[in-house]
Design an enzyme around this catalytic site. Structure first.
Site, PDB file in Angstrom:
ATOM      1  N   THR A  31     -16.657   1.163   2.971  1.00  0.00           N
ATOM      2  CA  THR A  31     -15.207   1.364   3.020  1.00  0.00           C
ATOM      3  C   THR A  31     -14.919   2.863   3.158  1.00  0.00           C
ATOM      4  O   THR A  31     -15.829   3.672   3.341  1.00  0.00           O
ATOM      5  CB  THR A  31     -14.528   0.844   1.740  1.00  0.00           C
TER       6      THR A  31
ATOM      7  N   THR B 220     -16.929   5.246   1.096  1.00  0.00           N
ATOM      8  CA  THR B 220     -18.296   5.571   1.501  1.00  0.00           C
ATOM      9  C   THR B 220     -18.310   6.944   2.166  1.00  0.00           C
ATOM     10  O   THR B 220     -17.486   7.210   3.056  1.00  0.00           O
ATOM     11  CB  THR B 220     -18.824   4.522   2.495  1.00  0.00           C
TER      12      THR B 220
ATOM     13  N   ASP C 245       0.851  -1.189   0.000  1.00  0.00           N
ATOM     14  CA  ASP C 245       0.000   0.000   0.000  1.00  0.00           C
ATOM     15  C   ASP C 245       0.885   1.236   0.000  1.00  0.00           C
ATOM     16  O   ASP C 245       2.031   1.197   0.452  1.00  0.00           O
ATOM     17  CB  ASP C 245      -0.921   0.019   1.227  1.00  0.00           C
TER      18      ASP C 245
ATOM     19  N   LYS D 208     -12.609   0.342 -14.367  1.00  0.00           N
ATOM     20  CA  LYS D 208     -12.981  -0.926 -13.735  1.00  0.00           C
ATOM     21  C   LYS D 208     -13.504  -1.905 -14.791  1.00  0.00           C
ATOM     22  O   LYS D 208     -13.245  -3.113 -14.719  1.00  0.00           O
ATOM     23  CB  LYS D 208     -14.034  -0.692 -12.653  1.00  0.00           C
TER      24      LYS D 208
ATOM     25  N   TYR E  32     -13.976   6.144 -13.220  1.00  0.00           N
ATOM     26  CA  TYR E  32     -13.893   4.976 -12.334  1.00  0.00           C
ATOM     27  C   TYR E  32     -14.536   3.754 -12.987  1.00  0.00           C
ATOM     28  O   TYR E  32     -13.930   2.684 -13.085  1.00  0.00           O
ATOM     29  CB  TYR E  32     -14.582   5.302 -11.014  1.00  0.00           C
TER      30      TYR E  32
END
Length: 254
Positions: A191, A194, A37, A160, A156
């Protein structure tokens, strides 16, 4: 508790959300986890938690927008564990705005993190996996935004969708060489993406879910991690090129 025993699993996006839940569940099921990360504090905290619960893992600080970081991630993995059996691309960023307000900077950020980084990790690790006699697999996290129109998430959803199609296309080349590739398309999961006002209010969540999820609740990262564990375990040895929509019934809501 040993569904992932013997697996060496690289997981990106481990500082929070779905990537964190997958890394933790893999470790709980016996995998040795290489957690990656950009957020070094959050990523190391995830690995510390894994170790505190008796699991095994290391953290590698990784900027997914830098190709040299992918090569470093590969080298650290090989130096530490000698090989890799499992790759999960979970890191992602969301830009939420009307189309005419999407900027060139938004395009670069979303395309590099949500698509190009996935290409780089697979290019780094697939040759190692092909040379590994164990069962190997790649799991890429896409989104229902790739299959169901979503307002204000244009870049996005587009990238995706690219991840989704690319992953399934790659099965034609790599599954005959012993590497399975699958995709999970999560729906509305609770997550860091949100909105905070939604995360903090069960009332708002319940009202939102009347129109969003037929199950009646937001998903939790663990809901995706359960599926990821199956797909990356030997239980799924005959599953490749699969496209799993896990969304609490969101796609059925119109």
């Amino acid at each position: 508790m040993d569904r992932m025993k013997g697996k060496i699993a690289v997981v990106t996006g481990v500082a929070s959300g779905i990537g964190k839940a997958i890394a933790e569940m893999f470790a709980a099921e016996g995998a040795k986890v290489v957690a990656a990360d950009f957020d070094a504090t959050g990523g190391q905290k995830t690995v510390d938690g894994i170790k505190a619960r008796g699991g095994e893992g290391i953290f590698v600080s990784t900027n997914l927008r830098k190709k040299e970081d992918m090569e470093n991630l590969k080298q650290v993995t090989l130096d530490t564990y000698g090989t890799i059996t499992t790759l999960v691309n979970s890191a992602g960023v969301l830009v939420h705005a009307p189309f005419m307000e999407h900027t060139d900077e938004d395009y670069e950020k979303v395309s590099e993190t949500n698509f190009r980084a996935y290409c780089w990790t697979m290019q780094a690790f697939l040759p190692v996996m092909v040379a590994n006699p164990q069962q190997c697999s790649v799991l890429n996290i896409a989104s229902i935004s790739s299959v169901k129109p979503e307002s204000n998430a244009y870049y996005y959803g587009a990238f995706k969708a690219a991840v989704d199609l690319m992953t399934r296309n790659l099965t034609r080349e790599f599954s005959p060489q012993g590497v399975r590739l699958n995709v999970i398309c999560p729906g509305p999961v609770n997550t860091n993406m949100t909105p905070q006002e939604v995360k903090n209010s069960p009332v708002i969540q319940a009202e939102m879910c009347k129109n969003v999820c037929s199950v009646g609740r937001l998903g939790e990262p663990e809901d995706i991690a359960y599926a990821a564990t199956y797909l990356c375990s030997d239980e799924a040895s005959w599953v490749t090129g699969a496209h799993f929509v896990i969304d609490g019934g969101a796609c059925m809501m119109g």
